[in-house]
Design a protein around this motif. Structure first.
Motif, PDB file in Angstrom:
ATOM      1  N   LEU A  77      12.315  19.071  -7.271  1.00 44.35           N
ATOM      2  CA  LEU A  77      13.395  18.115  -7.016  1.00 44.35           C
ATOM      3  C   LEU A  77      13.600  17.874  -5.526  1.00 44.35           C
ATOM      4  N   ASP A  78      13.405  18.908  -4.700  1.00 45.95           N
ATOM      5  CA  ASP A  78      13.572  18.746  -3.252  1.00 45.95           C
ATOM      6  C   ASP A  78      12.608  17.713  -2.686  1.00 45.95           C
ATOM      7  N   GLN A  79      11.454  17.556  -3.319  1.00 46.13           N
ATOM      8  CA  GLN A  79      10.480  16.575  -2.831  1.00 46.13           C
ATOM      9  C   GLN A  79      10.845  15.155  -3.266  1.00 46.13           C
ATOM     10  N   TYR A  80      11.661  15.020  -4.303  1.00 45.26           N
ATOM     11  CA  TYR A  80      12.060  13.693  -4.776  1.00 45.26           C
ATOM     12  C   TYR A  80      13.154  13.073  -3.920  1.00 45.26           C
ATOM     13  N   ALA A 135      10.145   7.039  -0.751  1.00 40.84           N
ATOM     14  CA  ALA A 135       8.911   6.700  -0.041  1.00 40.84           C
ATOM     15  C   ALA A 135       8.669   7.576   1.187  1.00 40.84           C
ATOM     16  N   GLU A 136       9.713   7.945   1.908  1.00 42.71           N
ATOM     17  CA  GLU A 136       9.511   8.722   3.137  1.00 42.71           C
ATOM     18  C   GLU A 136       9.267  10.209   2.884  1.00 42.71           C
ATOM     19  N   PHE A 171       3.972   8.205  -2.264  1.00 46.28           N
ATOM     20  CA  PHE A 171       3.011   8.471  -3.332  1.00 46.28           C
ATOM     21  C   PHE A 171       2.852   7.270  -4.252  1.00 46.28           C
ATOM     22  N   ALA A 172       3.943   6.593  -4.569  1.00 42.50           N
ATOM     23  CA  ALA A 172       3.881   5.456  -5.493  1.00 42.50           C
ATOM     24  C   ALA A 172       2.964   4.363  -4.947  1.00 42.50           C
TER      25      ALA A 172
END
Length: 142
Positions: free
Chosen positions: A20-23, A97-98, A122-123
């Motif tokens: 979750l921290d990466q999201y 995105a960042e 990533f998207a």
């Protein structure tokens, strides 16, 4: 779906918020039942059985990268049925995105070396690979 993400982390003996921290602050949304889902296994398309009131989750390439290959992203397709109206709802959980996405540090060590490089947005990276006919996971592979 945040609970599902936390459960995935706990299953790997990680801190609950490792993924979750990466999201970022965006919520992870729930997928709905999808009829006709098939996955490629051993070179053959296998139909995923429909289990009433069950949630089918395809973890996707993002989780394969973040888990350093411990969770796999299956090649999949959804078939239509000419005799029965079906509905598929695809929900993608994409990080901001960042945010830089890469294997969680605790899943990389001398016994399991880092398999993927990190990437921002990533998207967009995944979409660009798709447009070029490339596999984004192979492109990120070290």
């Amino acid at each position: 779906m945040n609970d599902l993400s936390k459960a995935k982390a706990r299953s790997l003996e990680l801190e609950e918020n490792s993924f979750l921290d990466q999201y970022g602050d965006r919520p992870v949304l729930e997928d709905k039942e999808v009829e006709g889902l098939q996955v490629l296994k051993d070179g053959m398309w296998q139909t995923v059985p429909v289990i009433p009131h069950a949630l089918v989750v395809n973890l996707g390439g993002l989780m394969q990268v973040m888990t350093n290959g411990m969770f796999k992203s299956p090649l999949h397709t959804v078939l239509t049925n000419a005799n029965k109206l079906g509905m598929s709802i695809a929900v993608f959980d994409e990080p901001e995105a960042e945010k830089e996405i890469g294997p969680v540090d605790h899943l990389v060590d001398h016994m399991r070396p880092r398999l993927y490089r990190s990437v921002r947005n990533f998207a967009a990276f995944n979409y660009e690979c798709f447009q070029k006919g490339k596999d984004s996971l192979k492109e990120l592979r070290i």
